[in-house]
Write a protein that holds these residues in place. Structure first.
Motif, PDB file in Angstrom:
ATOM      1  N   VAL A   1       0.862  -1.178   0.000  1.00 52.69           N
ATOM      2  CA  VAL A   1       0.000   0.000   0.000  1.00 52.69           C
ATOM      3  C   VAL A   1       0.900   1.231   0.000  1.00 52.69           C
ATOM      4  O   VAL A   1       1.551   1.540   1.014  1.00 52.69           O
ATOM      5  N   ASP A   2       0.976   1.915  -1.144  1.00 49.14           N
ATOM      6  CA  ASP A   2       1.741   3.157  -1.254  1.00 49.14           C
ATOM      7  C   ASP A   2       0.774   4.313  -1.003  1.00 49.14           C
ATOM      8  O   ASP A   2      -0.110   4.581  -1.828  1.00 49.14           O
ATOM      9  N   VAL A   3       0.949   5.000   0.087  1.00 48.36           N
ATOM     10  CA  VAL A   3      -0.047   6.004   0.447  1.00 48.36           C
ATOM     11  C   VAL A   3      -0.108   7.138  -0.575  1.00 48.36           C
ATOM     12  O   VAL A   3      -1.180   7.734  -0.787  1.00 48.36           O
ATOM     13  N   TYR A   4       1.007   7.432  -1.244  1.00 44.91           N
ATOM     14  CA  TYR A   4       1.002   8.540  -2.196  1.00 44.91           C
ATOM     15  C   TYR A   4       0.190   8.223  -3.449  1.00 44.91           C
ATOM     16  O   TYR A   4      -0.164   9.115  -4.216  1.00 44.91           O
ATOM     17  N   ARG A   5      -0.138   6.930  -3.669  1.00 41.27           N
ATOM     18  CA  ARG A   5      -0.916   6.550  -4.840  1.00 41.27           C
ATOM     19  C   ARG A   5      -2.420   6.583  -4.582  1.00 41.27           C
ATOM     20  O   ARG A   5      -3.216   6.365  -5.505  1.00 41.27           O
ATOM     21  N   LEU A   6      -2.856   6.809  -3.346  1.00 37.33           N
ATOM     22  CA  LEU A   6      -4.260   6.607  -3.005  1.00 37.33           C
ATOM     23  C   LEU A   6      -5.166   7.735  -3.488  1.00 37.33           C
ATOM     24  O   LEU A   6      -6.388   7.555  -3.570  1.00 37.33           O
ATOM     25  N   GLY A   7      -4.625   8.903  -3.785  1.00 34.74           N
ATOM     26  CA  GLY A   7      -5.380   9.935  -4.476  1.00 34.74           C
ATOM     27  C   GLY A   7      -6.282  10.783  -3.595  1.00 34.74           C
ATOM     28  O   GLY A   7      -6.319  10.650  -2.374  1.00 34.74           O
ATOM     29  N   SER A   8      -7.033  11.665  -4.268  1.00 28.16           N
ATOM     30  CA  SER A   8      -7.826  12.663  -3.552  1.00 28.16           C
ATOM     31  C   SER A   8      -8.991  12.043  -2.788  1.00 28.16           C
ATOM     32  O   SER A   8      -9.458  12.607  -1.795  1.00 28.16           O
ATOM     33  N   GLY A   9      -9.494  10.891  -3.257  1.00 31.95           N
ATOM     34  CA  GLY A   9     -10.573  10.230  -2.520  1.00 31.95           C
ATOM     35  C   GLY A   9     -10.119   9.785  -1.145  1.00 31.95           C
ATOM     36  O   GLY A   9     -10.934   9.650  -0.224  1.00 31.95           O
ATOM     37  N   PHE A  10      -8.826   9.582  -1.014  1.00 31.43           N
ATOM     38  CA  PHE A  10      -8.233   9.215   0.276  1.00 31.43           C
ATOM     39  C   PHE A  10      -7.874  10.458   1.084  1.00 31.43           C
ATOM     40  O   PHE A  10      -8.297  10.611   2.231  1.00 31.43           O
ATOM     41  N   THR A  11      -7.116  11.366   0.469  1.00 28.67           N
ATOM     42  CA  THR A  11      -6.644  12.528   1.233  1.00 28.67           C
ATOM     43  C   THR A  11      -7.794  13.457   1.639  1.00 28.67           C
ATOM     44  O   THR A  11      -7.707  14.152   2.640  1.00 28.67           O
TER      45      THR A  11
ATOM     46  N   ALA B   1     -10.821  12.511   2.535  1.00 34.04           N
ATOM     47  CA  ALA B   1     -11.788  11.850   3.416  1.00 34.04           C
ATOM     48  C   ALA B   1     -11.484  12.178   4.877  1.00 34.04           C
ATOM     49  O   ALA B   1     -10.386  11.903   5.359  1.00 34.04           O
ATOM     50  N   LEU B   2     -12.454  12.744   5.552  1.00 37.01           N
ATOM     51  CA  LEU B   2     -12.281  13.025   6.976  1.00 37.01           C
ATOM     52  C   LEU B   2     -12.722  11.846   7.827  1.00 37.01           C
ATOM     53  O   LEU B   2     -12.259  11.673   8.960  1.00 37.01           O
ATOM     54  N   GLU B   3     -13.654  11.046   7.310  1.00 38.99           N
ATOM     55  CA  GLU B   3     -14.183   9.906   8.044  1.00 38.99           C
ATOM     56  C   GLU B   3     -14.116   8.671   7.155  1.00 38.99           C
ATOM     57  O   GLU B   3     -14.058   8.782   5.927  1.00 38.99           O
ATOM     58  N   ARG B   4     -14.186   7.495   7.750  1.00 35.27           N
ATOM     59  CA  ARG B   4     -14.170   6.230   7.005  1.00 35.27           C
ATOM     60  C   ARG B   4     -15.337   6.167   6.007  1.00 35.27           C
ATOM     61  O   ARG B   4     -15.187   5.648   4.892  1.00 35.27           O
TER      62      ARG B   4
ATOM     63  N   LEU C   1      -8.017   6.333   9.529  1.00 37.85           N
ATOM     64  CA  LEU C   1      -9.244   5.763   8.968  1.00 37.85           C
ATOM     65  C   LEU C   1      -9.433   4.287   9.330  1.00 37.85           C
ATOM     66  O   LEU C   1     -10.502   3.722   9.099  1.00 37.85           O
ATOM     67  N   VAL C   2      -8.409   3.656   9.884  1.00 33.95           N
ATOM     68  CA  VAL C   2      -8.499   2.241  10.274  1.00 33.95           C
ATOM     69  C   VAL C   2      -9.359   2.117  11.528  1.00 33.95           C
ATOM     70  O   VAL C   2      -9.308   2.949  12.431  1.00 33.95           O
ATOM     71  N   ASP C   3     -10.159   1.035  11.579  1.00 34.32           N
ATOM     72  CA  ASP C   3     -11.016   0.802  12.739  1.00 34.32           C
ATOM     73  C   ASP C   3     -10.175   0.672  14.013  1.00 34.32           C
ATOM     74  O   ASP C   3      -9.095   0.062  13.993  1.00 34.32           O
ATOM     75  N   GLN C   4     -10.696   1.202  15.109  1.00 32.57           N
ATOM     76  CA  GLN C   4      -9.932   1.260  16.356  1.00 32.57           C
ATOM     77  C   GLN C   4      -9.479  -0.114  16.835  1.00 32.57           C
ATOM     78  O   GLN C   4      -8.424  -0.247  17.449  1.00 32.57           O
ATOM     79  N   TYR C   5     -10.296  -1.158  16.576  1.00 26.47           N
ATOM     80  CA  TYR C   5      -9.968  -2.488  17.103  1.00 26.47           C
ATOM     81  C   TYR C   5      -9.430  -3.443  16.043  1.00 26.47           C
ATOM     82  O   TYR C   5      -9.143  -4.593  16.339  1.00 26.47           O
ATOM     83  N   ALA C   6      -9.289  -2.979  14.803  1.00 24.09           N
ATOM     84  CA  ALA C   6      -8.931  -3.885  13.705  1.00 24.09           C
ATOM     85  C   ALA C   6      -7.502  -4.403  13.803  1.00 24.09           C
ATOM     86  O   ALA C   6      -7.191  -5.445  13.227  1.00 24.09           O
TER      87      ALA C   6
END
Length: 204
Positions: free
Chosen positions: A55-65, A67-70, A111-116
Motif C-alpha cells: 500500500v503506497d499512500v502517495y498513490r491513493l489519491g484525492s478520494g483518500f486525502t 476523506a475526513l471519516e471512514r 481511517l483504520v477501525d480502532q480495534y482492527a
C-alpha cells in the motif's frame, strides 16, 4: 461479541501463505523506505511462505486525502483499508519527515477501525537522513500502534541515508537487525500455530 473479539487476527497454519501488508509512507516511487521494506520481505521469504500486498499512500489519491471519516472514502480505498486490517503481518514503513512520519501515512491509520489491529503483529521500519532520527520509531510509530493495541514487535528497524547505495541497503548492521526482528515474527507465528492445534485437540 465484543469489537475486539470480532476483529481478532486469524491464527495461521504453517502451510498457509502469510498475508503480509506493507504500508509504505514514502511520497516517492523509488525510495529508501521501500528499499528497506524490500530487504525485510526478501529475508522473510527465506523462512515463511508469504503473499505480499503493498500500500503506497502517495498513490491513493484525492478520494483518500479528502476523506475526513471512514464513511467518506470511495470503494477502492475502503478495500485498501480492509486489506490493511486483515493482514496477518503488517509492516509499517515510513521516512522521517519534519521529526515525524508523513501526514498521508498517519491519515491512513486515522481511517483504520480502532480495534482492527488489536493483537496483530506489526513490524516498524523507518528511514531518515541520519542516525539521530532513529527515535521516531519509539516516540511516534510505537505509540500510534499502541493506541490500536497492536502487537508491535520489540525489534524495530531503522536505516539512515549512509546505509544505502541508492535504494539498496548495504550496511551489514541493518541486515543483521532485520534477521533479529524476523526471529520474533517466527516465534509469534509458531505460537499461534500451536494455539490452533491445541484448540483442534480440545474440540469435541
Amino acid at each position: 461479541m465484543t469489537a475486539l473479539a470480532a476483529t481478532a487476527p486469524r491464527a495461521v497454519p504453517s502451510t498457509t501463505p502469510l498475508r503480509v501488508v506493507v504500508v509504505n509512507g514514502s511520497p516517492s516511487e523509488q525510495s529508501k523506505t521501500m528499499g528497506l521494506a524490500d530487504l525485510i520481505l526478501d529475508t522473510l521469504r527465506t523462512t515463511l511462505p508469504i503473499e505480499v500486498t503493498r500500500v503506497d499512500v502517495y498513490r491513493l489519491g484525492s478520494g483518500f486525502t479528502g476523506a475526513l471519516e471512514r464513511d467518506d472514502v470511495p470503494p477502492g480505498i475502503e478495500d485498501t483499508i480492509q486489506t490493511v486490517e486483515n493482514a496477518d503481518l503488517l509492516i509499517a514503513a515510513a521516512p522521517v519527515f519534519r521529526a515525524s512520519v508523513p501526514g498521508m501515512f498517519k491519515h491512513l491509520f486515522d481511517l483504520v477501525d480502532q480495534y482492527a489491529l488489536a493483537d496483530k503483529p506489526v513490524l516498524l521500519a523507518a528511514t531518515g537522513g541520519g542516525d539521530h532520527h532513529a527515535l521516531v520509531l519509539e516516540y511516534v510509530m510505537r505509540p500510534l500502534f499502541g493506541f490500536f493495541q497492536a502487537l508491535t514487535l520489540p525489534v524495530a528497524i531503522y536505516a539512515s541515508a549512509g546505509d544505502f547505495d541508492g535504494t539498496t541497503v548495504l550496511n551489514p548492521r541493518v541486515h543483521g537487525r532485520v534477521e533479529v526482528a524476523l526471529i520474533d515474527i517466527g516465534n509469534i507465528l509458531a505460537a499461534r500455530v500451536r494455539e490452533v492445534a491445541d484448540q483442534a485437540e480440545a474440540s469435541p
